[in-house]
Design an enzyme around this catalytic site. Structure first.
Site, PDB file in Angstrom:
ATOM      1  N   LYS A 122       0.827  -1.217   0.000  1.00  0.00           N
ATOM      2  CA  LYS A 122       0.000   0.000   0.000  1.00  0.00           C
ATOM      3  C   LYS A 122       0.855   1.258   0.000  1.00  0.00           C
ATOM      4  CE  LYS A 122      -4.389  -1.823   1.288  1.00  0.00           C
ATOM      5  NZ  LYS A 122      -5.668  -1.689   1.922  1.00  0.00           N
ATOM      6  N   LYS A 203      -5.023 -10.212  -5.868  1.00  0.00           N
ATOM      7  CA  LYS A 203      -6.316 -10.501  -5.230  1.00  0.00           C
ATOM      8  C   LYS A 203      -7.356  -9.463  -5.675  1.00  0.00           C
ATOM      9  CE  LYS A 203      -6.449  -7.852  -1.022  1.00  0.00           C
ATOM     10  NZ  LYS A 203      -7.294  -7.631   0.087  1.00  0.00           N
ATOM     11  N   LYS A 206     -11.173  -3.902  -3.318  1.00  0.00           N
ATOM     12  CA  LYS A 206     -12.116  -2.788  -3.441  1.00  0.00           C
ATOM     13  C   LYS A 206     -11.456  -1.569  -4.057  1.00  0.00           C
ATOM     14  CE  LYS A 206     -14.095  -3.417   1.041  1.00  0.00           C
ATOM     15  NZ  LYS A 206     -12.919  -3.105   1.852  1.00  0.00           N
TER      16      LYS A 206
HETATM   17  N1  AQP Z   1      -9.853 -11.088  -2.696  1.00  0.00           N
HETATM   18  C1  AQP Z   1     -10.242 -11.527  -1.510  1.00  0.00           C
HETATM   19  N2  AQP Z   1     -10.534 -12.837  -1.336  1.00  0.00           N
HETATM   20  C2  AQP Z   1     -10.946 -13.302  -0.125  1.00  0.00           C
HETATM   21  N3  AQP Z   1     -11.099 -12.513   0.975  1.00  0.00           N
HETATM   22  C3  AQP Z   1     -10.832 -11.201   0.830  1.00  0.00           C
HETATM   23  N4  AQP Z   1     -10.883 -10.160   1.684  1.00  0.00           N
HETATM   24  C4  AQP Z   1     -10.507  -9.029   1.053  1.00  0.00           C
HETATM   25  N5  AQP Z   1     -10.196  -9.295  -0.230  1.00  0.00           N
HETATM   26  C5  AQP Z   1     -10.384 -10.637  -0.403  1.00  0.00           C
HETATM   27  C6  AQP Z   1     -11.300 -10.261   3.084  1.00  0.00           C
HETATM   28  O1  AQP Z   1     -12.383  -9.356   3.284  1.00  0.00           O
HETATM   29  C7  AQP Z   1     -12.353  -8.894   4.634  1.00  0.00           C
HETATM   30  C8  AQP Z   1     -12.508  -7.409   4.669  1.00  0.00           C
HETATM   31  O2  AQP Z   1     -11.433  -6.777   3.984  1.00  0.00           O
HETATM   32  P1  AQP Z   1     -11.130  -5.245   4.230  1.00  0.00           P
HETATM   33  O3  AQP Z   1     -12.169  -4.406   3.643  1.00  0.00           O
HETATM   34  O4  AQP Z   1     -10.941  -4.990   5.650  1.00  0.00           O
HETATM   35  O5  AQP Z   1      -9.753  -4.925   3.621  1.00  0.00           O
HETATM   36  P2  AQP Z   1      -8.898  -5.534   2.525  1.00  0.00           P
HETATM   37  O6  AQP Z   1      -8.415  -6.880   2.902  1.00  0.00           O
HETATM   38  O7  AQP Z   1      -7.822  -4.557   2.319  1.00  0.00           O
HETATM   39  O8  AQP Z   1      -9.916  -5.632   1.313  1.00  0.00           O
HETATM   40  P3  AQP Z   1      -9.831  -4.959  -0.056  1.00  0.00           P
HETATM   41  O9  AQP Z   1     -10.995  -5.317  -0.840  1.00  0.00           O
HETATM   42  O10 AQP Z   1      -8.516  -5.245  -0.682  1.00  0.00           O
HETATM   43  O11 AQP Z   1      -9.951  -3.432   0.328  1.00  0.00           O
HETATM   44  P4  AQP Z   1      -9.013  -2.255  -0.025  1.00  0.00           P
HETATM   45  O12 AQP Z   1      -8.863  -2.315  -1.508  1.00  0.00           O
HETATM   46  O13 AQP Z   1      -9.775  -1.079   0.463  1.00  0.00           O
HETATM   47  O14 AQP Z   1      -7.726  -2.464   0.691  1.00  0.00           O
HETATM   48  C9  AQP Z   1     -11.020  -9.377   5.241  1.00  0.00           C
HETATM   49  O15 AQP Z   1     -11.282 -10.496   6.083  1.00  0.00           O
HETATM   50  C10 AQP Z   1     -10.217  -9.786   4.047  1.00  0.00           C
HETATM   51  O16 AQP Z   1      -9.315 -10.825   4.354  1.00  0.00           O
END
Ligand code: AQP
Length: 333
Positions: A122, A203, A206
């Site tokens: 990040k 992965k 969002k």
């Molecule tokens: N691609 C994924 N596959 C399976 N699980 C996932 N999680 C996130 N991406 C995947 C799980 O979703 C939960 C919430 O995630 P988060 O919003 O706290 O943050 P993150 O992991 O950083 O998710 P994103 O989508 O990648 O958000 P951004 O882009 O904002 O950083 C967690 O349990 C995570 O493991």
């Protein structure tokens, strides 16, 4: 199970959180996390939190996080988090999260945080790298231990953060006595890391700008069908579950298996061509998401806000107990 001598309970406690970032959660968030939270409601005392303070670790416009928080709460209720059985609330409304985070930071080494791969990723993709992005895992550890959590259902990307949470909790206990419960990660066997449909090495996320690669829980049926039709596979035209050598095809098999609650290798035996695999995966996802979209449309802002306020009161009660135990153990004035 809990090592807290003051807590007489037989039901394990589950805690997890999701950031109010992006418009709505994607298929990865749902399969890797949200759906497991719903399933766990039968066997655990669930505490589920919209972690808005974490969302502030990268620059946001005023009001953006608040709006996304309400939308995220609507989705969480629509997927099946039941406010009668689980505690659903917003992190910033319970001040003990920030307070405990400081105590946790004081027992976390700089070098431990520097090794976090999510910080490395990040910090490379943001112009402004806040110190909060660096200390993020200490707030996450505080979020978890604040509720005497036994299990933390998360996706595979959170494995490293859970390890550090366990390490710092154990360190806190070794300095101040048996005060905090050491949590365990609960990572699903199928779907713990859903990959981007266009870049199956990454992965699904969002905050990525891969529109075709990310399936949102609010996508229309046509959008979902189109995204799966255009999903990246490979040239050797063999359907096999082999994440290392065939990441695109294996991701489709994983999504299909997760939607049908089967197993990706078994699903592979039903296909010889990519076309039918893509169509069936899209159909299975549409079926899985349809009832969620219907419930989302039925929930109004007023009801969602009321449920969050009720959850917040319950969360605060539990959090203040643990925080008091921490203050006493540290021996502050
Ligand atoms: N691609 C994924 N596959 C399976 N699980 C996932 N999680 C996130 N991406 C995947 C799980 O979703 C939960 C919430 O995630 P988060 O919003 O706290 O943050 P993150 O992991 O950083 O998710 P994103 O989508 O990648 O958000 P951004 O882009 O904002 O950083 C967690 O349990 C995570 O493991």
């Amino acid at each position: 199970m809990s090592n807290d001598p003051n807590r007489a309970k037989s039901t394990p406690r589950a805690f997890s959180g999701i950031q109010p970032t992006g418009d709505v959660p994607h298929l990865g968030n749902y399969i890797g996390a949200l759906r497991n939270w719903v399933d766990l409601q039968d066997s655990t005392d669930g505490i589920y939190c919209i972690v808005d303070l974490h969302a502030l670790s990268v620059p946001r416009e005023p009001g953006e996080v608040g709006r996304a928080t309400l939308q995220m709460a609507r989705v969480m209720l629509a997927v099946g988090i039941d406010p009668e059985r689980s505690t659903l609330f917003v992190q910033s409304r319970v001040r003990e999260h920030s307070e405990l985070a400081w105590f946790i930071q004081c027992v976390t080494a700089f070098g431990e945080l520097r090794r976090m791969t999510q910080f490395k990723d990040k910090s490379e993709s943001n112009d402004f790298v806040s110190s909060a992005l660096f200390t993020y895992p200490t707030l996450m550890a505080a979020d978890i231990v604040l509720y005497d959590t036994d299990v933390v259902p998360v996706g595979d990307d959170q494995r490293q953060h859970l390890e550090i949470a366990r390490d710092v909790t154990q360190r806190f206990n070794s300095r101040f006595g048996d005060v905090l419960v050491v949590p365990e990660a609960r990572i699903a066997e199928v779907g713990a890391r859903i990959m981007d449909l266009q870049n199956p090495q990454n992965k699904m996320s969002k905050s990525s700008d891969s529109v075709l690669g990310t399936v949102s829980l609010t996508d229309t049926e046509d959008e979902i069908a189109r995204k799966f039709k255009r999903a990246v596979t490979d040239n050797d035209a063999e359907v096999r579950f082999d994440p290392e050598n065939k990441p695109g095809v294996s991701n489709l098999l994983t999504i299909l298996a997760a939607a049908k609650r089967t197993d990706p290798a078994t699903e592979a035996e039903n296909y010889t061509q990519y076309g039918p695999l893509k169509t069936d995966t899209a159909d299975a996802v549409i079926e899985m998401i349809r009832p969620i979209q219907k419930r989302m449309a039925e929930l109004d802002d007023g009801t969602v806000s009321e449920l969050l306020t009720a959850g917040e009161d319950r969360a605060r009660e539990k959090a203040s107990e643990v925080m008091e135990r921490v203050r006493r153990a540290v021996g502050l004035f």
